[in-house]
Design a protein around this motif. Structure first.
Motif, mmCIF file in Angstrom:
data_model
loop_
_atom_site.group_PDB
_atom_site.id
_atom_site.type_symbol
_atom_site.label_atom_id
_atom_site.label_comp_id
_atom_site.label_asym_id
_atom_site.label_seq_id
_atom_site.Cartn_x
_atom_site.Cartn_y
_atom_site.Cartn_z
ATOM 1 N N ARG A 2 0.849 -1.190 0.000
ATOM 2 C CA ARG A 2 0.000 0.000 0.000
ATOM 3 C C ARG A 2 0.886 1.241 0.000
ATOM 4 O O ARG A 2 1.990 1.234 0.530
ATOM 5 N N TYR A 3 0.377 2.301 -0.596
ATOM 6 C CA TYR A 3 1.138 3.542 -0.723
ATOM 7 C C TYR A 3 0.297 4.724 -0.264
ATOM 8 O O TYR A 3 -0.854 4.855 -0.656
ATOM 9 N N GLU A 4 0.907 5.587 0.530
ATOM 10 C CA GLU A 4 0.253 6.798 0.999
ATOM 11 C C GLU A 4 0.782 7.982 0.191
ATOM 12 O O GLU A 4 1.987 8.128 -0.002
ATOM 13 N N ALA A 5 -0.121 8.822 -0.287
ATOM 14 C CA ALA A 5 0.271 9.988 -1.082
ATOM 15 C C ALA A 5 1.152 10.904 -0.250
ATOM 16 O O ALA A 5 0.834 11.219 0.890
ATOM 17 N N ALA A 43 -3.238 3.969 -1.736
ATOM 18 C CA ALA A 43 -3.305 3.349 -3.060
ATOM 19 C C ALA A 43 -2.632 1.984 -3.017
ATOM 20 O O ALA A 43 -1.631 1.802 -2.324
ATOM 21 N N ASP A 44 -3.173 1.028 -3.773
ATOM 22 C CA ASP A 44 -2.455 -0.233 -3.927
ATOM 23 C C ASP A 44 -1.349 -0.014 -4.964
ATOM 24 O O ASP A 44 -1.259 1.057 -5.573
ATOM 25 N N GLN A 45 -0.507 -0.991 -5.150
ATOM 26 C CA GLN A 45 0.652 -0.816 -6.024
ATOM 27 C C GLN A 45 0.250 -0.497 -7.460
ATOM 28 O O GLN A 45 0.836 0.373 -8.099
ATOM 29 N N ASP A 46 -0.775 -1.156 -7.961
ATOM 30 C CA ASP A 46 -1.227 -0.933 -9.333
ATOM 31 C C ASP A 46 -1.672 0.512 -9.540
ATOM 32 O O ASP A 46 -1.274 1.169 -10.507
ATOM 33 N N LYS A 47 -2.487 1.029 -8.628
ATOM 34 C CA LYS A 47 -2.980 2.407 -8.758
ATOM 35 C C LYS A 47 -1.837 3.410 -8.611
ATOM 36 O O LYS A 47 -1.761 4.384 -9.365
ATOM 37 N N ALA A 48 -0.947 3.181 -7.658
ATOM 38 C CA ALA A 48 0.186 4.090 -7.461
ATOM 39 C C ALA A 48 1.057 4.136 -8.714
ATOM 40 O O ALA A 48 1.495 5.213 -9.141
ATOM 41 N N GLU A 49 1.302 2.991 -9.322
ATOM 42 C CA GLU A 49 2.113 2.942 -10.542
ATOM 43 C C GLU A 49 1.426 3.653 -11.703
ATOM 44 O O GLU A 49 2.073 4.353 -12.481
ATOM 45 N N LYS A 50 0.119 3.483 -11.839
ATOM 46 C CA LYS A 50 -0.633 4.164 -12.898
ATOM 47 C C LYS A 50 -0.577 5.681 -12.723
ATOM 48 O O LYS A 50 -0.410 6.422 -13.690
ATOM 49 N N ALA A 52 1.737 7.442 -11.065
ATOM 50 C CA ALA A 52 3.112 7.891 -11.324
ATOM 51 C C ALA A 52 3.392 7.942 -12.824
ATOM 52 O O ALA A 52 4.004 8.892 -13.323
ATOM 53 N N ALA A 53 2.927 6.937 -13.562
ATOM 54 C CA ALA A 53 3.144 6.891 -15.012
ATOM 55 C C ALA A 53 2.407 8.044 -15.705
ATOM 56 O O ALA A 53 2.954 8.677 -16.610
ATOM 57 N N ALA A 54 1.174 8.313 -15.284
ATOM 58 C CA ALA A 54 0.391 9.388 -15.900
ATOM 59 C C ALA A 54 1.062 10.741 -15.695
ATOM 60 O O ALA A 54 1.014 11.598 -16.578
ATOM 61 N N LEU A 55 1.694 10.914 -14.538
ATOM 62 C CA LEU A 55 2.364 12.177 -14.237
ATOM 63 C C LEU A 55 3.825 12.179 -14.678
ATOM 64 O O LEU A 55 4.508 13.189 -14.548
ATOM 65 N N ASN A 56 4.279 11.026 -15.187
ATOM 66 C CA ASN A 56 5.667 10.870 -15.626
ATOM 67 C C ASN A 56 6.649 11.260 -14.510
ATOM 68 O O ASN A 56 7.589 12.018 -14.729
ATOM 69 N N MET A 57 6.359 10.746 -13.320
ATOM 70 C CA MET A 57 7.182 11.033 -12.142
ATOM 71 C C MET A 57 7.487 9.728 -11.415
ATOM 72 O O MET A 57 6.696 8.786 -11.481
ATOM 73 N N PRO A 58 8.611 9.686 -10.691
ATOM 74 C CA PRO A 58 8.946 8.484 -9.935
ATOM 75 C C PRO A 58 7.937 8.219 -8.814
ATOM 76 O O PRO A 58 7.441 9.157 -8.169
ATOM 77 N N LEU A 59 7.662 6.964 -8.596
ATOM 78 C CA LEU A 59 6.724 6.552 -7.567
ATOM 79 C C LEU A 59 7.115 7.083 -6.189
ATOM 80 O O LEU A 59 6.266 7.573 -5.446
ATOM 81 N N ASP A 60 8.396 7.039 -5.866
ATOM 82 C CA ASP A 60 8.839 7.439 -4.533
ATOM 83 C C ASP A 60 8.769 8.944 -4.283
ATOM 84 O O ASP A 60 8.879 9.388 -3.148
ATOM 85 N N VAL A 61 8.576 9.728 -5.331
ATOM 86 C CA VAL A 61 8.385 11.170 -5.166
ATOM 87 C C VAL A 61 6.930 11.470 -4.795
ATOM 88 O O VAL A 61 6.652 12.391 -4.039
ATOM 89 N N LEU A 62 6.019 10.657 -5.300
ATOM 90 C CA LEU A 62 4.600 10.885 -5.103
ATOM 91 C C LEU A 62 4.014 10.137 -3.908
ATOM 92 O O LEU A 62 3.006 10.561 -3.337
ATOM 93 N N PHE A 63 4.628 8.996 -3.561
ATOM 94 C CA PHE A 63 4.064 8.126 -2.541
ATOM 95 C C PHE A 63 5.119 7.650 -1.549
ATOM 96 O O PHE A 63 6.295 7.582 -1.875
ATOM 97 N N GLU A 64 4.622 7.296 -0.374
ATOM 98 C CA GLU A 64 5.450 6.669 0.650
ATOM 99 C C GLU A 64 4.887 5.270 0.882
ATOM 100 O O GLU A 64 3.677 5.101 1.069
#
Length: 67
Positions: A2-5, A43-50, A52-64
């Motif tokens: 799970r990922y927290e914004a 967010a679950d991993q799938d949603k967090a990855e989607k 991050a991809a839509a924003l063209n940013m690394p996952l670790d910048v957007l989520f913890e």
């Protein structure tokens, strides 16, 4: 997993994009995107990855990663 914004709301504001735009880009229901952005839900991993991809940013910048 799970990922927290973390920087997601700031990234949306900096780009001038909306929750609706992000929902359309990711295929995630708008209400769910809103909850994730505002920190109401994690967010679950799938949603967090989607997102991050839509924003063209690394996952670790957007989520913890949550345990």
């Amino acid at each position: 997993m799970r990922y927290e914004a973390r920087g997601l709301k700031a990234a949306l504001m900096a780009r001038g994009t909306s929750v609706t735009w992000l929902s359309e880009q990711t295929g995630i229901i708008r209400q769910q995107v809103s909850y994730i952005v505002n920190g109401t839900r994690k967010a679950d991993q799938d949603k967090a990855e989607k997102i991050a991809a839509a924003l063209n940013m690394p996952l670790d910048v957007l989520f913890e990663e949550c345990v």
